[in-house]
Scaffold this active site. Structure first.
Site, PDB file in Angstrom:
ATOM      1  N   HIS A   1      22.303  45.582  54.591  1.00  0.00           N
ATOM      2  CA  HIS A   1      20.930  45.906  54.996  1.00  0.00           C
ATOM      3  C   HIS A   1      20.133  46.413  53.805  1.00  0.00           C
ATOM      4  O   HIS A   1      20.631  47.195  52.997  1.00  0.00           O
ATOM      5  CB  HIS A   1      20.968  46.963  56.105  1.00  0.00           C
ATOM      6  CG  HIS A   1      19.638  47.248  56.722  1.00  0.00           C
ATOM      7  ND1 HIS A   1      18.854  46.268  57.296  1.00  0.00           N
ATOM      8  CD2 HIS A   1      18.933  48.408  56.843  1.00  0.00           C
ATOM      9  CE1 HIS A   1      17.733  46.814  57.763  1.00  0.00           C
ATOM     10  NE2 HIS A   1      17.758  48.105  57.494  1.00  0.00           N
TER      11      HIS A   1
ATOM     12  N   CYS B   1      15.322  41.847  56.517  1.00  0.00           N
ATOM     13  CA  CYS B   1      15.082  43.153  55.890  1.00  0.00           C
ATOM     14  C   CYS B   1      14.848  43.010  54.393  1.00  0.00           C
ATOM     15  O   CYS B   1      14.101  43.796  53.796  1.00  0.00           O
ATOM     16  CB  CYS B   1      16.244  44.100  56.164  1.00  0.00           C
ATOM     17  SG  CYS B   1      17.852  43.452  55.653  1.00  0.00           S
TER      18      CYS B   1
END
Length: 499
Positions: A422, A115
């Protein structure tokens, strides 16, 4: 034989003649399988002759032409399709349907803790000059690992523009392979063998470094790179010793991004930037023959068109041996003015364009009041054409000639450590905003973007990308279309990407 053609079997489906290049990492093949089946790479078990394919190596997984490759794994839960006759409301659509209905751009598949890379690419994609240069990049020009990374990023930009989900998945896999070749530290793996989460700021710096080497403005060897032209600024620095009567030391420093250090007193981005511009440092004093305290004062003498700001949120926590995160809420604006951070000389040069913005603002308010009084709110709007004034100084294309910026991308992190959590990109598109969470792209509001300032376990802004604030002035219908400069000097050739 690096390239072979195999048969891929998934459930009852058979896909013949799938070309595999074993010079690429196995994740590239898994991305191809995802494009065919819709099964995410992390949910795939790929088997050939009883041997399971690993993510990091082709060892013992021998492929030959016409070999049968079995794929096990299921798609994530899909929302059942509605009857053809039934009306679909936006509130009832799943993310894929919403993307199709709103003509949302493609995202990038997460290949296993990637990510950080996906968010970086989506943010950089918002710079039209950089995007166009990558779309036109000659991938055969070589350039070692930096050239390989630039070529892979070029392919990714093409896939994001018009390639579809399958092409984007394959391009992301090749980009990851090139990124690992250029920066092996980003290829680290966890105890279970999976790719480890990496710091998005390190990824950003590595990509920018490669682009600096591979995207020159002109073919001459000593020409400035496109990155330096549009992202690079300069600082005038003065050092004054606080413990001895020494003459001040003056120098010039270059930067590709500014840092906002977060302390107890910093509540706003502007104050964090100011504190970095006047700081105390310790260095060797030739007069005293020992380390002494110096006051370091910095002022910006060249503003880039695109200003990158990093919130310094991570620090090394020795007890846990992790890069811990500062969650403090630090507000940032949609419109940023850095006039006060500039040298007096640059401030003087910025003044003409700033006056133009002020004149337009005053005229707009006056026109709005006159229209309201004249038409009594009949809803009629001014239909005059607009002329765009350059945002750069005529002798320095790629600079900023007003000190005004508009936020166009935010890279956020959710979690307590840079090696976990994330990353997501939030990017502007016209008057709206998009959240690019790996392959999922959804519309968001400005209010949601401004809530990314921190203060809890929700996404916190980590990197901000500001672009030049564009001045558009009303133009009469009988006037020639114009793009003009605010100085008496002839304007330089505009960048090809300016629209």
């Amino acid at each position: 034989m690096p390239k072979v053609s195999v048969k891929v079997k998934w459930g009852k489906e058979m896909y013949p003649d799938v070309e595999v290049n074993t010079d690429d990492e196995p994740v590239v093949f898994k991305a191809q399988i995802f494009a065919l089946t819709g099964v995410q790479p992390e949910r795939q078990k790929v088997v050939c002759k009883g041997v399971t394919l690993r993510d990091d190596s082709w060892a013992n997984f021998k492929l030959s032409n016409n070999a049968l490759v079995l794929v096990m794994g299921s798609k994530e839960e899909d929302v059942p399709a509605a009857p053809a006759e039934q009306t679909r409301f936006v509130e009832d659509m799943n993310e894929a349907e919403l993307a199709s209905a709103l003509d949302l751009p493609e995202g990038l598949i997460n290949l296993g803790n990637t990510c950080y890379m996906n968010a970086t690419v989506q943010c950089l994609k918002t710079v039209p000059e950089l995007r166009n240069a990558l779309l036109n990049y000659d991938k055969s020009s070589g350039g070692g690992t930096a050239g390989g990374l630039t070529a892979a990023l070029s392919e990714t930009m093409r896939a994001l523009e018009s390639g579809g989900a399958g092409a984007c998945a394959a391009a992301a896999a090749r980009l990851l392979h090139a990124l690992h070749a250029a920066a092996p530290r980003l290829a680290e793996r966890g105890a279970g063998g999976q790719l480890a989460q990496q710091d998005a700021s390190e990824c950003w710096a590595e990509i920018v470094r490669a682009l600096t080497m591979r995207l020159p403005i002109a073919p001459e060897p000593d020409s400035k790179s496109l990155v330096e032209q549009y992202f690079g600024g300069t600082l005038d620095v003065e050092l004054v010793c606080s413990e001895a009567d020494e003459p001040p030391t003056k120098s010039t420093e270059s930067f590709l991004q500014l840092s906002c250090f977060i302390s107890q007193d910093v509540k706003y981005l502007q104050s964090g930037l100011r504190s970095k511009m006047a700081e105390q440092i310790t260095k060797m004093s030739e007069t005293l023959g020992r380390d002494a305290v110096y006051t370091k004062t910095s002022k910006i003498s060249r503003l880039p068109a695109y200003l990158t700001v990093q919130f310094v949120r991570f620090y090394f926590k020795e007890k846990e041996s992790i890069n811990a995160k500062i969650l403090k809420d630090v507000k940032f604006p949609l419109d940023l003015d850095v006039y006060e951070l500039c040298t007096p000389e640059l401030q003087e040069r910025l003044t003409p364009m700033r006056n133009k913005f002020k004149e337009l603002e005053d005229a707009s308010i006056e026109s709005s009041l006159n229209t309201k009084n004249k038409n009594h709110g009949d809803g009629k709007k001014d239909s005059k054409r607009k002329a765009i004034l350059p945002y750069w100084f005529s002798e320095d294309i790629g600079s900023n000639n007003s000190g005004y910026y508009r936020l166009q991308a935010v890279l956020t992190h959710r979690g307590r450590s840079s090696s976990s959590g994330h990353y997501v990109a939030w990017v502007s598109r016209g008057d709206s905003w998009l959240r690019c969470d790996d392959e999922t792209v959804t519309p968001v509001t400005e209010e949601e973007v401004l809530k990314l300032s921190g203060g809890g376990d929700w996404h916190c802004a980590y990197l901000l990308l500001y672009g030049p604030k564009i001045l558009e002035i009303p133009q009469e219908d009988d006037e020639e279309p114009m793009v003009t400069d605010v100085t008496d000097e002839p304007a330089g050739d505009p960048p090809t990407a300016l629209a």
